[in-house]
Design a protein around this motif. Structure first.
Motif, PDB file in Angstrom:
ATOM      1  N   TRP A 131      11.790  45.261  32.297  1.00  0.00           N
ATOM      2  CA  TRP A 131      11.158  46.548  32.011  1.00  0.00           C
ATOM      3  C   TRP A 131      10.146  46.913  33.084  1.00  0.00           C
ATOM      4  O   TRP A 131       9.610  48.012  33.084  1.00  0.00           O
ATOM      5  CB  TRP A 131      10.438  46.531  30.657  1.00  0.00           C
ATOM      6  CG  TRP A 131      11.271  46.066  29.506  1.00  0.00           C
ATOM      7  CD1 TRP A 131      12.644  45.924  29.478  1.00  0.00           C
ATOM      8  CD2 TRP A 131      10.807  45.671  28.210  1.00  0.00           C
ATOM      9  NE1 TRP A 131      13.038  45.469  28.255  1.00  0.00           N
ATOM     10  CE2 TRP A 131      11.938  45.298  27.445  1.00  0.00           C
ATOM     11  CE3 TRP A 131       9.539  45.604  27.620  1.00  0.00           C
ATOM     12  CZ2 TRP A 131      11.837  44.862  26.127  1.00  0.00           C
ATOM     13  CZ3 TRP A 131       9.441  45.162  26.311  1.00  0.00           C
ATOM     14  CH2 TRP A 131      10.580  44.797  25.574  1.00  0.00           C
ATOM     15  N   ASP A 139       9.362  42.256  28.803  1.00  0.00           N
ATOM     16  CA  ASP A 139      10.465  41.652  29.539  1.00  0.00           C
ATOM     17  C   ASP A 139      10.386  42.094  30.998  1.00  0.00           C
ATOM     18  O   ASP A 139      10.153  43.275  31.291  1.00  0.00           O
ATOM     19  CB  ASP A 139      11.791  42.096  28.925  1.00  0.00           C
ATOM     20  CG  ASP A 139      12.974  41.326  29.480  1.00  0.00           C
ATOM     21  OD1 ASP A 139      13.633  40.616  28.708  1.00  0.00           O
ATOM     22  OD2 ASP A 139      13.230  41.425  30.707  1.00  0.00           O
ATOM     23  N   SER A 199      20.195  54.454  30.688  1.00  0.00           N
ATOM     24  CA  SER A 199      20.214  55.098  29.371  1.00  0.00           C
ATOM     25  C   SER A 199      20.045  54.070  28.258  1.00  0.00           C
ATOM     26  O   SER A 199      19.279  54.276  27.306  1.00  0.00           O
ATOM     27  CB  SER A 199      21.531  55.852  29.207  1.00  0.00           C
ATOM     28  OG  SER A 199      21.662  56.363  27.907  1.00  0.00           O
ATOM     29  N   GLN A 200      20.760  52.971  28.364  1.00  0.00           N
ATOM     30  CA  GLN A 200      20.689  51.928  27.344  1.00  0.00           C
ATOM     31  C   GLN A 200      19.316  51.266  27.316  1.00  0.00           C
ATOM     32  O   GLN A 200      18.786  50.948  26.249  1.00  0.00           O
ATOM     33  CB  GLN A 200      21.782  50.881  27.594  1.00  0.00           C
ATOM     34  CG  GLN A 200      23.186  51.408  27.349  1.00  0.00           C
ATOM     35  CD  GLN A 200      24.277  50.420  27.728  1.00  0.00           C
ATOM     36  OE1 GLN A 200      24.263  49.277  27.287  1.00  0.00           O
ATOM     37  NE2 GLN A 200      25.209  50.843  28.553  1.00  0.00           N
ATOM     38  N   LEU A 201      18.735  51.066  28.499  1.00  0.00           N
ATOM     39  CA  LEU A 201      17.409  50.457  28.569  1.00  0.00           C
ATOM     40  C   LEU A 201      16.366  51.372  27.937  1.00  0.00           C
ATOM     41  O   LEU A 201      15.522  50.931  27.135  1.00  0.00           O
ATOM     42  CB  LEU A 201      17.061  50.161  30.032  1.00  0.00           C
ATOM     43  CG  LEU A 201      15.688  49.551  30.301  1.00  0.00           C
ATOM     44  CD1 LEU A 201      15.469  48.294  29.472  1.00  0.00           C
ATOM     45  CD2 LEU A 201      15.535  49.246  31.787  1.00  0.00           C
ATOM     46  N   ALA A 227      16.914  53.673  25.711  1.00  0.00           N
ATOM     47  CA  ALA A 227      17.159  53.719  24.260  1.00  0.00           C
ATOM     48  C   ALA A 227      16.482  52.539  23.570  1.00  0.00           C
ATOM     49  O   ALA A 227      15.878  52.689  22.500  1.00  0.00           O
ATOM     50  CB  ALA A 227      18.665  53.707  23.997  1.00  0.00           C
ATOM     51  N   LYS A 228      16.575  51.369  24.211  1.00  0.00           N
ATOM     52  CA  LYS A 228      15.963  50.191  23.610  1.00  0.00           C
ATOM     53  C   LYS A 228      14.429  50.306  23.555  1.00  0.00           C
ATOM     54  O   LYS A 228      13.813  50.010  22.534  1.00  0.00           O
ATOM     55  CB  LYS A 228      16.353  48.945  24.405  1.00  0.00           C
ATOM     56  CG  LYS A 228      15.800  47.686  23.786  1.00  0.00           C
ATOM     57  CD  LYS A 228      15.876  46.513  24.722  1.00  0.00           C
ATOM     58  CE  LYS A 228      17.325  46.165  24.985  1.00  0.00           C
ATOM     59  NZ  LYS A 228      17.424  45.061  25.971  1.00  0.00           N
ATOM     60  N   LEU A 229      13.833  50.753  24.645  1.00  0.00           N
ATOM     61  CA  LEU A 229      12.375  50.874  24.692  1.00  0.00           C
ATOM     62  C   LEU A 229      11.897  51.970  23.738  1.00  0.00           C
ATOM     63  O   LEU A 229      10.780  51.903  23.210  1.00  0.00           O
ATOM     64  CB  LEU A 229      11.920  51.153  26.126  1.00  0.00           C
ATOM     65  CG  LEU A 229      12.206  50.020  27.110  1.00  0.00           C
ATOM     66  CD1 LEU A 229      11.736  50.378  28.508  1.00  0.00           C
ATOM     67  CD2 LEU A 229      11.536  48.731  26.652  1.00  0.00           C
ATOM     68  N   HIS A 230      12.766  52.946  23.541  1.00  0.00           N
ATOM     69  CA  HIS A 230      12.473  54.013  22.586  1.00  0.00           C
ATOM     70  C   HIS A 230      12.415  53.435  21.180  1.00  0.00           C
ATOM     71  O   HIS A 230      11.464  53.652  20.429  1.00  0.00           O
ATOM     72  CB  HIS A 230      13.572  55.074  22.681  1.00  0.00           C
ATOM     73  CG  HIS A 230      13.104  56.446  22.348  1.00  0.00           C
ATOM     74  ND1 HIS A 230      12.983  56.890  21.055  1.00  0.00           N
ATOM     75  CD2 HIS A 230      12.712  57.479  23.142  1.00  0.00           C
ATOM     76  CE1 HIS A 230      12.546  58.143  21.060  1.00  0.00           C
ATOM     77  NE2 HIS A 230      12.365  58.526  22.312  1.00  0.00           N
ATOM     78  N   GLU A 231      13.443  52.660  20.854  1.00  0.00           N
ATOM     79  CA  GLU A 231      13.516  51.986  19.538  1.00  0.00           C
ATOM     80  C   GLU A 231      12.290  51.110  19.287  1.00  0.00           C
ATOM     81  O   GLU A 231      11.813  51.008  18.160  1.00  0.00           O
ATOM     82  CB  GLU A 231      14.757  51.094  19.479  1.00  0.00           C
ATOM     83  CG  GLU A 231      15.971  51.741  18.845  1.00  0.00           C
ATOM     84  CD  GLU A 231      17.144  50.788  18.807  1.00  0.00           C
ATOM     85  OE1 GLU A 231      16.896  49.561  18.728  1.00  0.00           O
ATOM     86  OE2 GLU A 231      18.296  51.245  18.904  1.00  0.00           O
ATOM     87  N   LYS A 232      11.834  50.466  20.343  1.00  0.00           N
ATOM     88  CA  LYS A 232      10.693  49.576  20.212  1.00  0.00           C
ATOM     89  C   LYS A 232       9.374  50.332  20.128  1.00  0.00           C
ATOM     90  O   LYS A 232       8.308  49.726  20.026  1.00  0.00           O
ATOM     91  CB  LYS A 232      10.645  48.606  21.399  1.00  0.00           C
ATOM     92  CG  LYS A 232      11.734  47.555  21.363  1.00  0.00           C
ATOM     93  CD  LYS A 232      11.621  46.601  22.531  1.00  0.00           C
ATOM     94  CE  LYS A 232      12.736  45.580  22.513  1.00  0.00           C
ATOM     95  NZ  LYS A 232      12.623  44.616  21.394  1.00  0.00           N
TER      96      LYS A 232
END
Lengths: 160, 160
Positions: free
Chosen positions: A42, A39, A72-74, A76-81
């Motif tokens: 990113w 995206d 922080s939210q971004l 967290a998302k990239l971490h999840e991915k």
DNA sequence: TGCCATTGTATAAGTGCTTATACAAATTTA
DNA sequence: TAAATTTGTATAAGCACTTATACAATGGCA
């Protein structure tokens, strides 16, 4: 379109936003078209992590000029991915440093040629017309003008 | 800041978005500072209703160059706030036309001097520097360039 | 050294958009 | 004229941000 020309600067903000969305949307379509799960939002993180080993949330928020919360939210998302991993900060236990995972590194390799093409395409677009050629300079000067005196101040000055 | 200069056009979109938010945010602060319950996002609707009796959702979506859904939600909100009223469309029962209420008209009177000041402030800002003076022209030409060939096409052209 | 303000991050709630879906009214077409 | 398509709008769900709040770790200072 006619409406926006008529009202001129009063809808300047929305006009810039639309232009921005147009750029980001098309770039995202390129990633999608090439089957790359990336995206455009990113980009700053990946770009920085292509030049620096690791970043803290504060580093990211600062570079993106956005809130810590958004950073922080971004992250967290990239971490999840599975694209980012946490690395401990020896000096400061509050900090959450992140670096690219192996998967993130592989994605980075895929993305780099797209970045090159984006850069070339944008330069081409901007070089096509006499004034668009000056767009970056115009934006920079406008930002500098805002730094000298805010829009708020400038508007208040013109009110009775 | 240094980061954005370095990566240049690749973060062009986000940079424009930030500039846009800066404008809209400051304009909203002016309304707030003068105790006027108005939002810069409502400007296009109010402006058009200051020149035209009534508008349909489609008219609004078209002028704002946004989705029907966004226009519908915005109208619903202004309706709730008592600023807009529905007027039946004689020719087409599907259409929901809206016009300003008396309260909306009073708000319009309050807002107009602010609009004048915003326009003056923006012109002043843009006239201050040699290139920022060309910002509107540069944006217009860039939009025209995008109309000739999309960013998507341009990027694809530069890919192997 | 212990307290306190500051710094770094996470999370909740709210906002304004988006796309997807639904449905009614109008228009076209067979 | 009946059926199919298009047009106009509303609503639901999801996304990316925002502000507000909380809390833990750190550093400055008495």
């Amino acid at each position: 379109m006619a409406f926006y020309q008529q009202t001129g600067v009063l809808v300047f903000g929305s006009r810039l936003r639309r232009l921005s969305e147009s750029f980001l949307g098309d770039i995202n379509n390129v990633y999608k078209h090439h089957g790359i799960a990336f995206d455009a939002a990113w980009f700053p993180i990946f770009y920085m992590l292509s030049e620096t080993e690791s970043l803290s949330i504060t580093d990211i928020a600062g570079a993106l000029e956005t809130s810590h919360s958004a950073a922080s939210q971004l992250v967290a998302k990239l971490h999840e991915k599975g694209l980012l991993r946490s690395v401990p900060d020896k000096a400061d236990a509050r900090k959450k440093r992140v670096a690219l995972t192996a998967k993130g590194q592989r994605l980075l390799v895929q993305i780099k040629p797209i970045w090159t093409a984006v850069k070339a395409a944008m330069n081409e677009l901007l070089e096509e017309s006499p004034n668009s050629r000056l767009l970056m300079a115009a934006i920079q000067e406008t930002e500098a003008g805002l730094a000298r005196e805010s829009i708020f101040q400038r508007i208040e000055k013109h009110l009775p």
